[in-house]
Design a protein around this motif. Structure first.
Motif, mmCIF file in Angstrom:
data_model
loop_
_atom_site.group_PDB
_atom_site.id
_atom_site.type_symbol
_atom_site.label_atom_id
_atom_site.label_comp_id
_atom_site.label_asym_id
_atom_site.label_seq_id
_atom_site.Cartn_x
_atom_site.Cartn_y
_atom_site.Cartn_z
ATOM 1 N N ASN A 1 -2.114 -87.079 -92.130
ATOM 2 C CA ASN A 1 -2.943 -86.134 -92.855
ATOM 3 C C ASN A 1 -2.308 -85.851 -94.208
ATOM 4 O O ASN A 1 -1.103 -85.905 -94.376
ATOM 5 C CB ASN A 1 -3.084 -84.826 -92.071
ATOM 6 C CG ASN A 1 -3.924 -85.025 -90.822
ATOM 7 O OD1 ASN A 1 -4.811 -85.868 -90.813
ATOM 8 N ND2 ASN A 1 -3.629 -84.249 -89.781
ATOM 9 N N SER B 1 -18.699 -86.905 -104.264
ATOM 10 C CA SER B 1 -19.113 -85.513 -104.401
ATOM 11 C C SER B 1 -20.276 -85.345 -105.376
ATOM 12 O O SER B 1 -20.929 -84.300 -105.395
ATOM 13 C CB SER B 1 -17.933 -84.657 -104.857
ATOM 14 O OG SER B 1 -17.454 -85.102 -106.115
ATOM 15 N N SER C 1 -17.322 -87.583 -93.120
ATOM 16 C CA SER C 1 -16.850 -86.525 -94.031
ATOM 17 C C SER C 1 -15.465 -86.025 -93.655
ATOM 18 O O SER C 1 -14.597 -85.809 -94.518
ATOM 19 C CB SER C 1 -17.845 -85.358 -94.037
ATOM 20 O OG SER C 1 -19.091 -85.754 -94.565
ATOM 21 N N GLY C 2 -15.226 -85.842 -92.358
ATOM 22 C CA GLY C 2 -13.920 -85.341 -91.930
ATOM 23 C C GLY C 2 -12.794 -86.277 -92.269
ATOM 24 O O GLY C 2 -11.724 -85.849 -92.744
ATOM 25 N N GLY D 1 -7.971 -86.606 -98.671
ATOM 26 C CA GLY D 1 -8.007 -85.989 -99.995
ATOM 27 C C GLY D 1 -9.192 -86.397 -100.817
ATOM 28 O O GLY D 1 -9.154 -86.330 -102.051
ATOM 29 N N ASP E 1 -13.211 -85.816 -101.659
ATOM 30 C CA ASP E 1 -14.372 -84.947 -101.498
ATOM 31 C C ASP E 1 -15.545 -85.771 -100.983
ATOM 32 O O ASP E 1 -15.940 -86.759 -101.615
ATOM 33 C CB ASP E 1 -14.760 -84.301 -102.833
ATOM 34 C CG ASP E 1 -13.743 -83.252 -103.264
ATOM 35 O OD1 ASP E 1 -13.054 -82.721 -102.375
ATOM 36 O OD2 ASP E 1 -13.650 -82.976 -104.473
ATOM 37 N N PRO E 2 -16.154 -85.393 -99.836
ATOM 38 C CA PRO E 2 -17.253 -86.183 -99.265
ATOM 39 C C PRO E 2 -18.590 -85.855 -99.920
ATOM 40 O O PRO E 2 -18.647 -85.136 -100.928
ATOM 41 C CB PRO E 2 -17.238 -85.742 -97.806
ATOM 42 C CG PRO E 2 -16.775 -84.321 -97.864
ATOM 43 C CD PRO E 2 -15.785 -84.247 -99.000
ATOM 44 N N LEU F 1 -12.748 -88.480 -94.663
ATOM 45 C CA LEU F 1 -12.586 -88.502 -96.114
ATOM 46 C C LEU F 1 -11.805 -87.275 -96.584
ATOM 47 O O LEU F 1 -10.920 -87.372 -97.442
ATOM 48 C CB LEU F 1 -13.962 -88.565 -96.787
ATOM 49 C CG LEU F 1 -14.743 -89.863 -96.590
ATOM 50 C CD1 LEU F 1 -16.182 -89.707 -97.054
ATOM 51 C CD2 LEU F 1 -14.074 -91.014 -97.346
ATOM 52 N N ARG F 2 -12.123 -86.103 -96.025
ATOM 53 C CA ARG F 2 -11.386 -84.888 -96.405
ATOM 54 C C ARG F 2 -9.901 -85.022 -96.068
ATOM 55 O O ARG F 2 -9.031 -84.616 -96.839
ATOM 56 C CB ARG F 2 -11.965 -83.673 -95.677
ATOM 57 C CG ARG F 2 -13.319 -83.216 -96.172
ATOM 58 C CD ARG F 2 -13.657 -81.842 -95.596
ATOM 59 N NE ARG F 2 -15.021 -81.465 -95.902
ATOM 60 C CZ ARG F 2 -16.047 -81.642 -95.083
ATOM 61 N NH1 ARG F 2 -15.842 -82.197 -93.882
ATOM 62 N NH2 ARG F 2 -17.256 -81.270 -95.427
ATOM 63 N N ASP F 3 -9.607 -85.597 -94.894
ATOM 64 C CA ASP F 3 -8.212 -85.769 -94.494
ATOM 65 C C ASP F 3 -7.446 -86.665 -95.462
ATOM 66 O O ASP F 3 -6.223 -86.561 -95.572
ATOM 67 C CB ASP F 3 -8.139 -86.371 -93.088
ATOM 68 C CG ASP F 3 -8.614 -85.394 -92.021
ATOM 69 O OD1 ASP F 3 -8.739 -84.186 -92.333
ATOM 70 O OD2 ASP F 3 -8.881 -85.841 -90.885
ATOM 71 N N ILE G 1 -5.771 -81.799 -99.128
ATOM 72 C CA ILE G 1 -7.069 -82.115 -99.728
ATOM 73 C C ILE G 1 -6.960 -81.947 -101.238
ATOM 74 O O ILE G 1 -6.629 -80.875 -101.743
ATOM 75 C CB ILE G 1 -8.170 -81.211 -99.162
ATOM 76 C CG1 ILE G 1 -8.313 -81.468 -97.657
ATOM 77 C CG2 ILE G 1 -9.487 -81.442 -99.861
ATOM 78 C CD1 ILE G 1 -9.353 -80.588 -96.984
#
Length: 725
Positions: free
Chosen positions: A3, A119, A183-184, A190, A192-193, A186-188, A6
């Motif tokens: 991880n 984004s 999305s999750g 860094g 932005d989804p 991608l967030r992990d 972000i």
């Protein structure tokens, strides 16, 4: 996977850390080509390969440092589908090619439209993507595939005049759903989804239908000035000309069989002799034959490979005549039965012993017993997961008549014309096809290996050659009185003809004859909704505006008559306005009977210039207050001159918030289905703990329930049988 914090955008150190990672036993994250480890027997290596060095509209390749940030986030997204799938199963290596096609199209679209991050891909961008995809499908290179985006090459080579297949649409549209699902992950990393759910949460099938409607809407019908002479030439070939060609064809096959033991030179001499000595027949009442004897000479072709062959031997000249007869038959089927090219390719060969007609034709007596109906049996593939068996009505005649409708005659000719070729084919499966192809580049086939499977692309090319040979378009003006461009047909000698345009020509002709025939057109086209027929095929032809307006006026009057009598409850914000002015509506019809009351209401509607825009989910009264239309407000196109909705932003969610929108019992079926689909999805999400990702389903189920309650319809049961129904 580790991880990380972000970040608004991935930093260079983060990208470098990922670049060193292995995505398979032979490929690193940073490689320009990923070769994934696949264990499925029989699959080629290309099925599990993803290339990142494809070309972009700005002239660079995607692996160029110029696009390093976008490359990283797209690479991570694709990697996550195989190693860190969220809310679904991990993809197998065999899915790589399909994912790669969708990614290439999306990336090229992003670069072309100056999007540099996920984004930025909000609801408006998603709508633009759908519009651009539809427009691209209808305007791709008409001469072939040389200028075609390589993500569509394989998907379109066998389709209806470059109509994209359902699998190709799934790749280009489904990539958005996968981005949302990941999305999750991608967030992990860094990244932005996507900021909003793609396509406003609509299912793939409904979005694909939108693309199909928009794509069809971009294609213009064949103009009357072009269609009429082409159809006349095609009909002329279906009479004595076809009989002569099939008679000569049979002589050639009989002669080839008799001389099968001779040398190839001897067989060629015999074929040339039979062709040279053949005399064509004279039409009834005329002395001269319909054409002169065949001689060697130049061959008109839009196939660039043939331009360097200025002269052909007699067998190839005869071959061209065979393809011209075939093209005439296909033109009749498309222009008079509204069939797609790939649907024609799907027709099967054989004879019906009872009717003496091709086996693909079934004759039935009408319900009144006065007419015989000719129904053509084939397969439909458009927007279907698997081909389905369907029927087309291709003609009728009074019971006892021996008249043969032109499409039936065309099928009889195709059955007989290709019968010697089918028998010759080495591939036994080709003997079941109604139409087969002569696959050798020149000459008339004498060996089974020269017979191949017919494709829509080849039939399109042959149609264009038929028009260039038999139809004189040299005197066409630049445009007709409706503003349609004609100069392109004149300058190309018909080489710009698109086979799909025949369907729109058919629809316009039927609608001009009787505007009430829209449901019949939809049935013949096997469309899922009347909206597809009206928007995609009827279009904005000036000659139809008056008729369409008359139909809308009648339907609008019918709605207000029901409101005046208070016999039908209404939902939507417009219901408040109707309640406020119900007394005025009641005064218009007074104590008149139904017939006189409806007529009085229609006169009032016309005087007030009120018209309804209809959709499966409700009614739009935009003309009452154009500046308050929600769809135009969202699109930024609000204007007092607007007379129709903004279809790109028209949806149930948007319309329910519009003061010009109403729903009544006529639309209950739509809202029942919407409630069942979304409530079922929400219940399943609750069971597996995915409530956060399915809040939109909960909202839509509640919304649908409120609408049904407002129009007096009880909530349906969530039993499986009722959901399937």
């Amino acid at each position: 996977m580790e991880n990380s914090t972000i970040l608004p955008n991935p930093c260079d150190a983060q990208i470098a850390r990922y670049n060193d990672r292995w995505v398979s036993s032979s490929s690193r994250f940073s490689d320009a080509v990923w070769k994934l480890d696949h264990a499925t027997a029989g699959q080629p290596s290309t099925a599990s390969t993803i290339r990142w060095d494809f070309s972009l509209p700005d002239g660079a390749t995607f692996h160029n440092p110029t696009h390093a940030d976008l490359l990283f986030l797209i690479k991570h997204f694709v990697w996550s589908l195989f190693h860190d799938a969220r809310n679904g199963r991990k993809l197998t290596a065999g899915s790589a090619a399909a994912i790669s096609a969708g990614v290439r199209y999306l990336v090229r679209w992003m670069v072309r439209n100056d999007y540099s991050s996920l984004s930025q891909l909000d609801t408006a961008a998603c709508d633009n993507y759908v519009d651009d995809l539809a427009k691209y499908l209808s305007q791709i290179d008409q001469e072939g595939f040389e200028e075609l985006d390589d993500t569509f090459q394989a998907d379109m080579s066998e389709t209806d005049d470059y109509e994209v297949s359902v699998s190709a649409l799934r790749r280009r549209l489904g990539i958005w759903s996968k981005l949302w699902r990941q999305s999750g992950s991608l967030r992990d990393a860094g990244i932005d989804p996507l900021p909003t759910i793609p396509f406003r949460g609509a299912k793939f099938e409904s979005v694909a239908k939108i693309v199909a409607v928009k794509s069809a809407g971009w294609i213009e019908p064949v103009p009357d000035e072009v269609a009429l002479p082409i159809m006349a030439a095609a009909h002329k070939m279906l009479t004595i000309a076809a009989d002569d060609v099939m008679r000569l064809q049979q002589q050639l096959h009989d002669g080839s069989a008799a001389s099968s033991q001779g040398t190839r030179y001897a067989q060629a001499r015999l074929a040339s002799k039979l062709i040279t000595e053949f005399r064509f027949s004279s039409p009834p009442g005329e002395v001269a034959p319909w054409r002169e004897p065949l001689v060697s000479g130049p061959c008109l072709s839009f196939d660039k490979a043939k331009w360097n062959l200025p002269h052909h031997d007699l067998t190839h000249v005869f071959r061209d005549l065979v393809t011209h007869i075939c093209s005439a038959c296909v033109i009749v089927l498309q222009s008079e039965a509204a069939m797609r090219i790939n649907e024609i390719c799907s027709l099967r060969s054989g004879y019906n012993a009872k009717t003496k007609l091709p086996a693909c034709i079934e004759v039935r007596v009408s319900k009144t017993g006065l007419h015989e109906l000719f129904l053509l049996k084939g397969t439909l593939s458009k927007l279907q997961p698997q081909p389905v068996q369907v029927e087309w009505l291709i003609g009728s005649r009074p019971v006892g008549s021996d008249n043969i409708p032109a499409p039936v005659r065309a099928l009889e000719i195709l059955q007989k014309l290709h019968e010697p070729l089918r028998k010759l084919a080495d591939d036994a499966s080709l003997r079941n096809d109604l139409i087969v192809a002569m696959s050798a580049p020149v000459g008339y086939p004498r060996r089974g290996g020269a017979i191949g499977r017919m494709t829509g692309t080849l039939l399109l090319r042959q149609q264009r050659e038929f028009v260039g040979t038999f139809v004189d378009l040299s005197s066409l003006p630049n445009r007709n009185r409706h503003g349609q461009l004609l100069s392109n047909y004149r300058e190309t000698r018909g080489a710009c003809l698109r086979t799909h345009a025949w369907r729109k020509t058919f629809a316009l002709y039927v609608f001009r004859t009787d505007p009430r025939m829209i449901p019949a057109i939809a049935l013949q086209f096997h469309h899922l909704s009347l909206a597809m027929t009206e928007q995609g095929y009827i279009g904005n032809d000036p000659t139809l505006i008056e008729a369409m307006d008359s139909v809308r006026a009648q339907q609008t009057a019918s709605f207000f008559f029901e409101m005046a009598r208070g016999t039908s409850p209404v939902a939507g914000r417009l219901s408040q306005l109707i309640d406020k002015h119900r007394t005025e509506l009641e005064a218009i019809v007074g104590k008149l009977g139904e017939r006189d009351g409806r007529n009085a209401m229609e006169r009032w509607v016309i005087d007030q210039d009120l018209r309804i825009w209809f959709a499966s989910h409700g009614k739009c009264f935009l003309r009452l207050a154009p500046m308050q239309a929600k769809c135009h407000e969202i699109a930024g196109t609000s204007d007092w001159k607007n007379v129709q909705p903004n279809y790109a932003h028209r949806s149930p969610d948007v319309c329910l918030g519009c003061p010009m929108y109403a729903v009544d019992g006529e639309h209950s079926g739509f809202w029942i289905r919407r409630y069942l689909e979304n409530q079922t999805a929400w219940n399943l999400a609750v069971e597996v703990g995915l409530q956060r990702d399915y809040r939109i389903s909960e909202y839509r189920a509640q919304q649908s329930a409120a609408v049904l309650q407002a129009i007096g319809v009880g909530l349906p049961s969530l039993k499986t049988s009722e959901i399937n129904a």
